[in-house]
Structures are given as C-alpha cells and as structure tokens.
Design a protein around this motif. Sequence first.
Motif, PDB file in Angstrom:
ATOM      1  N   ARG A 131       0.869  -1.179   0.000  1.00  0.00           N
ATOM      2  CA  ARG A 131       0.000   0.000   0.000  1.00  0.00           C
ATOM      3  C   ARG A 131       0.904   1.226   0.000  1.00  0.00           C
ATOM      4  O   ARG A 131       1.767   1.353   0.873  1.00  0.00           O
ATOM      5  N   VAL A 133      -2.356   6.414 -12.786  1.00  0.00           N
ATOM      6  CA  VAL A 133      -2.154   5.537 -11.628  1.00  0.00           C
ATOM      7  C   VAL A 133      -1.709   6.365 -10.426  1.00  0.00           C
ATOM      8  O   VAL A 133      -2.261   6.215  -9.333  1.00  0.00           O
ATOM      9  N   SER A 176      -4.402   8.153  -8.879  1.00  0.00           N
ATOM     10  CA  SER A 176      -5.400   7.256  -8.280  1.00  0.00           C
ATOM     11  C   SER A 176      -4.895   6.546  -7.030  1.00  0.00           C
ATOM     12  O   SER A 176      -5.621   5.744  -6.445  1.00  0.00           O
ATOM     13  N   LEU A 177      -3.644   6.812  -6.623  1.00  0.00           N
ATOM     14  CA  LEU A 177      -3.104   6.116  -5.453  1.00  0.00           C
ATOM     15  C   LEU A 177      -4.011   6.308  -4.246  1.00  0.00           C
ATOM     16  O   LEU A 177      -4.486   7.402  -3.967  1.00  0.00           O
ATOM     17  N   ASP A 178      -4.263   5.211  -3.570  1.00  0.00           N
ATOM     18  CA  ASP A 178      -5.088   5.187  -2.368  1.00  0.00           C
ATOM     19  C   ASP A 178      -4.386   4.240  -1.408  1.00  0.00           C
ATOM     20  O   ASP A 178      -4.309   3.035  -1.669  1.00  0.00           O
ATOM     21  N   LEU A 226      -5.398   0.681  -0.538  1.00  0.00           N
ATOM     22  CA  LEU A 226      -5.408  -0.375  -1.548  1.00  0.00           C
ATOM     23  C   LEU A 226      -3.985  -0.794  -1.916  1.00  0.00           C
ATOM     24  O   LEU A 226      -3.064   0.019  -1.899  1.00  0.00           O
ATOM     25  N   ASP A 284      -3.960  -3.395  -7.113  1.00  0.00           N
ATOM     26  CA  ASP A 284      -5.380  -3.088  -7.270  1.00  0.00           C
ATOM     27  C   ASP A 284      -5.584  -1.724  -7.920  1.00  0.00           C
ATOM     28  O   ASP A 284      -6.472  -1.547  -8.747  1.00  0.00           O
ATOM     29  N   VAL A 285      -4.745  -0.757  -7.543  1.00  0.00           N
ATOM     30  CA  VAL A 285      -4.843   0.584  -8.134  1.00  0.00           C
ATOM     31  C   VAL A 285      -4.531   0.514  -9.627  1.00  0.00           C
ATOM     32  O   VAL A 285      -5.241   1.102 -10.447  1.00  0.00           O
ATOM     33  N   THR A 343      -7.466  -1.306 -11.467  1.00  0.00           N
ATOM     34  CA  THR A 343      -8.640  -0.440 -11.541  1.00  0.00           C
ATOM     35  C   THR A 343      -8.435   0.655 -12.591  1.00  0.00           C
ATOM     36  O   THR A 343      -9.339   0.958 -13.380  1.00  0.00           O
ATOM     37  N   THR A 344      -7.243   1.227 -12.621  1.00  0.00           N
ATOM     38  CA  THR A 344      -6.933   2.267 -13.607  1.00  0.00           C
ATOM     39  C   THR A 344      -6.963   1.684 -15.016  1.00  0.00           C
ATOM     40  O   THR A 344      -7.528   2.291 -15.934  1.00  0.00           O
TER      41      THR A 344
END
Length: 157
Positions: A58, A104, A107-109, A112, A116-117, A120-121
């Motif tokens: 993560r 990406v 979109s980093l979270d 997660l 997964d990031v 999803t992207t």
Amino acid sequence: MSEGGVILHKRPGGGHSARVDELDEDDLDDAGDQILRAFEGRTRLAELRSDEAVMEERIGVASSLRLERELEPAGSRAVDVEGSVEIAEGTKHAVDASADAQEVIASLDSRLRLADVVDTTADRLGFDDEETEALREETIEVIRELLELGALQFRGS
C-alpha cells in the motif's frame, strides 16, 4: 563541485547502495522530511527486492506532486508526446511518466494494494491484458523512483 551535500545513512545488515541526485539550488526548498522518507523508501525497497512484492504494498502520496503533460497536434487531434511527475516542494525532482502512469499516480489510495490501483486504472482506461502489463511495468518504475525520492511512501501492508 561548487556546492552540494553528502548524506550517509547506515542500515542494519549488509548491502550498501549509492545514489546521486543533481539539484538546482534555485529551486531547492526545505527537504529534510522528504530525505527521511527517501531513506525509508530505499530501505523498504531493498527488503522487498521484487516488483511483485512492491505491487502488493500500500503506497500513498507523501508530498505535493505536479503532473505535467506535453501535447502536440496530430491531424485533427492532440497526441501525448511526453509527461512527468514533479515533486512540487523539497528537491523538486521530476520523473518521466506517460499520461497512463500519471493516471495511476493520481489514483493512489493507501488503503489499496498498488496492484489493485493499477488494475482499476487499466479497467477505467479500457486496457486489454497486454496494455495492462505495459502499464504495470511503467508504473513500477515510476513508483520505485518516487519512493526513492521520498515523494511517495509505504503505508503498511
């Protein structure tokens, strides 16, 4: 060399590495926290060793980042020709990154896994398996570099 700095960081165990980053003194801000994160990132990357292990982590944004893209005209549309992720404070380094890799990063979270990031992207961008794999490869290079510069940080497993 007219000015510069040498920072030594002793890690437990063996395995030493060296890294040289050029800085523009006119653009340099206070970078103490960033440098500490860079050491933490390099230490963790050395422990993980493989790209697959990094993809299971993560990772979150640790400092302000600026995404830049250069477009050129190509007939009736614009074509992305290059881009970068720039650290907006501290050392203000820039890392080359395509628009897709920038997606990406944006979109980093940290809740997660990086895998997964990326997935999803890739789904959001409508990528097939081959395009997704290319995105994974570029993303891991960009992520590693940003971790080594202290712009991103590991947020626990």
